[in-house]
Design a protein around this motif. Structure first.
Motif, PDB file in Angstrom:
ATOM      1  N   VAL A  35       0.925  -1.308   0.372  1.00 16.74           N
ATOM      2  CA  VAL A  35       1.292  -1.300  -1.045  1.00 16.74           C
ATOM      3  C   VAL A  35       1.237  -2.721  -1.611  1.00 16.74           C
ATOM      4  N   MET A  36       1.823  -3.684  -0.926  1.00 16.88           N
ATOM      5  CA  MET A  36       1.832  -5.066  -1.447  1.00 16.88           C
ATOM      6  C   MET A  36       0.446  -5.690  -1.411  1.00 16.88           C
ATOM      7  N   GLU A  37      -0.326  -5.422  -0.371  1.00 18.84           N
ATOM      8  CA  GLU A  37      -1.689  -5.955  -0.322  1.00 18.84           C
ATOM      9  C   GLU A  37      -2.493  -5.443  -1.506  1.00 18.84           C
ATOM     10  N   LEU A  38      -2.309  -4.190  -1.828  1.00 19.07           N
ATOM     11  CA  LEU A  38      -3.039  -3.611  -2.951  1.00 19.07           C
ATOM     12  C   LEU A  38      -2.589  -4.225  -4.275  1.00 19.07           C
ATOM     13  N   PHE A  39      -1.278  -4.408  -4.447  1.00 12.19           N
ATOM     14  CA  PHE A  39      -0.782  -5.081  -5.657  1.00 12.19           C
ATOM     15  C   PHE A  39      -1.384  -6.482  -5.761  1.00 12.19           C
ATOM     16  N   GLU A  40      -1.359  -7.222  -4.668  1.00 12.16           N
ATOM     17  CA  GLU A  40      -1.877  -8.593  -4.680  1.00 12.16           C
ATOM     18  C   GLU A  40      -3.371  -8.615  -4.999  1.00 12.16           C
ATOM     19  N   GLU A  41      -4.143  -7.713  -4.399  1.00 16.69           N
ATOM     20  CA  GLU A  41      -5.589  -7.653  -4.659  1.00 16.69           C
ATOM     21  C   GLU A  41      -5.874  -7.305  -6.110  1.00 16.69           C
ATOM     22  N   THR A  89      -1.003   5.260  -0.623  1.00 12.82           N
ATOM     23  CA  THR A  89      -1.623   6.576  -0.777  1.00 12.82           C
ATOM     24  C   THR A  89      -2.554   6.539  -1.991  1.00 12.82           C
ATOM     25  N   GLN A  90      -3.288   7.606  -2.186  1.00 10.21           N
ATOM     26  CA  GLN A  90      -4.190   7.698  -3.340  1.00 10.21           C
ATOM     27  C   GLN A  90      -3.410   7.595  -4.653  1.00 10.21           C
ATOM     28  N   ASP A  91      -2.290   8.317  -4.767  1.00  7.86           N
ATOM     29  CA  ASP A  91      -1.482   8.271  -5.993  1.00  7.86           C
ATOM     30  C   ASP A  91      -0.920   6.874  -6.226  1.00  7.86           C
ATOM     31  N   GLN A  92      -0.479   6.223  -5.163  1.00  4.81           N
ATOM     32  CA  GLN A  92       0.038   4.866  -5.288  1.00  4.81           C
ATOM     33  C   GLN A  92      -1.065   3.908  -5.709  1.00  4.81           C
ATOM     34  N   THR A  93      -2.245   4.087  -5.148  1.00  8.77           N
ATOM     35  CA  THR A  93      -3.386   3.244  -5.496  1.00  8.77           C
ATOM     36  C   THR A  93      -3.706   3.368  -6.980  1.00  8.77           C
ATOM     37  N   PHE A  95      -1.622   4.278  -9.380  1.00  7.70           N
ATOM     38  CA  PHE A  95      -0.531   3.663 -10.132  1.00  7.70           C
ATOM     39  C   PHE A  95      -0.656   2.145 -10.114  1.00  7.70           C
ATOM     40  N   ILE A  96      -0.919   1.581  -8.954  1.00 12.26           N
ATOM     41  CA  ILE A  96      -1.032   0.126  -8.810  1.00 12.26           C
ATOM     42  C   ILE A  96      -2.174  -0.403  -9.669  1.00 12.26           C
ATOM     43  N   THR A  97      -3.289   0.306  -9.701  1.00 11.84           N
ATOM     44  CA  THR A  97      -4.421  -0.093 -10.532  1.00 11.84           C
ATOM     45  C   THR A  97      -4.036  -0.076 -12.002  1.00 11.84           C
ATOM     46  N   GLU A  98      -3.360   0.980 -12.430  1.00 16.74           N
ATOM     47  CA  GLU A  98      -2.913   1.080 -13.823  1.00 16.74           C
ATOM     48  C   GLU A  98      -1.917  -0.031 -14.148  1.00 16.74           C
ATOM     49  N   PHE A  99      -0.944  -0.236 -13.279  1.00 17.65           N
ATOM     50  CA  PHE A  99       0.089  -1.245 -13.500  1.00 17.65           C
ATOM     51  C   PHE A  99      -0.527  -2.635 -13.602  1.00 17.65           C
ATOM     52  N   SER A 100      -1.469  -2.938 -12.739  1.00 16.66           N
ATOM     53  CA  SER A 100      -2.137  -4.243 -12.760  1.00 16.66           C
ATOM     54  C   SER A 100      -2.910  -4.437 -14.057  1.00 16.66           C
ATOM     55  N   GLY A 101      -3.527  -3.386 -14.558  1.00 18.26           N
ATOM     56  CA  GLY A 101      -4.221  -3.455 -15.841  1.00 18.26           C
ATOM     57  C   GLY A 101      -3.251  -3.737 -16.981  1.00 18.26           C
ATOM     58  N   LEU A 102      -2.070  -3.156 -16.908  1.00 21.54           N
ATOM     59  CA  LEU A 102      -1.061  -3.411 -17.935  1.00 21.54           C
ATOM     60  C   LEU A 102      -0.568  -4.859 -17.874  1.00 21.54           C
ATOM     61  N   ILE A 103      -0.445  -5.394 -16.680  1.00 19.26           N
ATOM     62  CA  ILE A 103      -0.083  -6.812 -16.532  1.00 19.26           C
ATOM     63  C   ILE A 103      -1.165  -7.681 -17.175  1.00 19.26           C
ATOM     64  N   LYS A 104      -2.432  -7.342 -16.927  1.00 19.34           N
ATOM     65  CA  LYS A 104      -3.537  -8.091 -17.533  1.00 19.34           C
ATOM     66  C   LYS A 104      -3.431  -8.051 -19.050  1.00 19.34           C
ATOM     67  N   ASN A 105      -3.086  -6.889 -19.599  1.00 22.75           N
ATOM     68  CA  ASN A 105      -2.939  -6.773 -21.049  1.00 22.75           C
ATOM     69  C   ASN A 105      -1.881  -7.732 -21.580  1.00 22.75           C
ATOM     70  N   LEU A 106      -0.781  -7.881 -20.845  1.00 26.32           N
ATOM     71  CA  LEU A 106       0.249  -8.841 -21.261  1.00 26.32           C
ATOM     72  C   LEU A 106      -0.316 -10.255 -21.305  1.00 26.32           C
ATOM     73  N   PHE A 107      -1.069 -10.614 -20.280  1.00 25.82           N
ATOM     74  CA  PHE A 107      -1.677 -11.944 -20.254  1.00 25.82           C
ATOM     75  C   PHE A 107      -2.689 -12.101 -21.382  1.00 25.82           C
TER      76      PHE A 107
END
Length: 119
Positions: A35-41, A89-93, A95-107
Motif C-alpha cells: 500500500v505505501m509503495e503504491l502511494f509513494e510511486e 488489492t485492485q480496489d486499493q490500487t 483508490f490510491i490512484t484517484e487519491f494521488s490525482g486529487l493531491i496533484k490537483n491541490l498542487f
C-alpha cells in the motif's frame, strides 16, 4: 503550500472515511507493491508531472513541493500504519490512484496561484 490548506484536510478526511477499504482481512493482491509503495510511486509520478508542467518553478519552489510531498507521505504512513506493508488489492490500487490525482490537483491550484502572484 498544500498541507496547510482546507483542501488537504478534506482529502485526509476522505481517506479516513475510506479506511475500511484498507482494513479487514487480506485478499489476493494483483500487484507486488505494498500500500505505501503504491502511494509513494503514484505521488512521485504526480509530482514529476506537476514539475514538468511548470518549468518556470524556481529551485526553491520545487524544493517546497518536495518537502510537501514528504509531509504527505508521513501523514499517510501515520494513517495507514497498520496496513502500509500489506500488498495492495485492485480496489486499493484504484483508490490510491484517484487519491494521488486529487493531491496533484491541490498542487496544480496552489502553483497556479503562486505563479500568478509572481507575475
Amino acid at each position: 503550500m498544500v498541507t496547510d490548506k482546507d483542501g488537504y484536510m478534506h482529502l485526509i478526511q476522505y481517506l479516513t472515511e475510506h479506511l475500511g477499504l484498507f482494513e479487514g482481512r487480506e485478499v489476493a493482491s494483483v500487484a507486488g507493491d505494498t500500500v505505501m509503495e503504491l502511494f509513494e510511486e503514484q505521488l512521485s509520478a504526480q509530482i514529476i508531472m506537476v514539475c514538468g508542467q511548470n518549468p518556470s518553478l524556481t529551485f526553491a519552489q520545487r524544493n517546497t513541493v518536495i518537502r510537501e510531498i514528504d509531509a504527505i507521505v508521513y501523514d499517510l504512513e501515520e494513517i495507514l500504519a497498520n496496513v502500509a506493508k500489506r500488498n495492495a488489492t485492485q480496489d486499493q490500487t484504484l483508490f490510491i490512484t484517484e487519491f494521488s490525482g486529487l493531491i496533484k490537483n491541490l498542487f496544480d491550484q496552489e502553483i497556479s496561484k503562486l505563479l500568478a502572484a509572481a507575475q
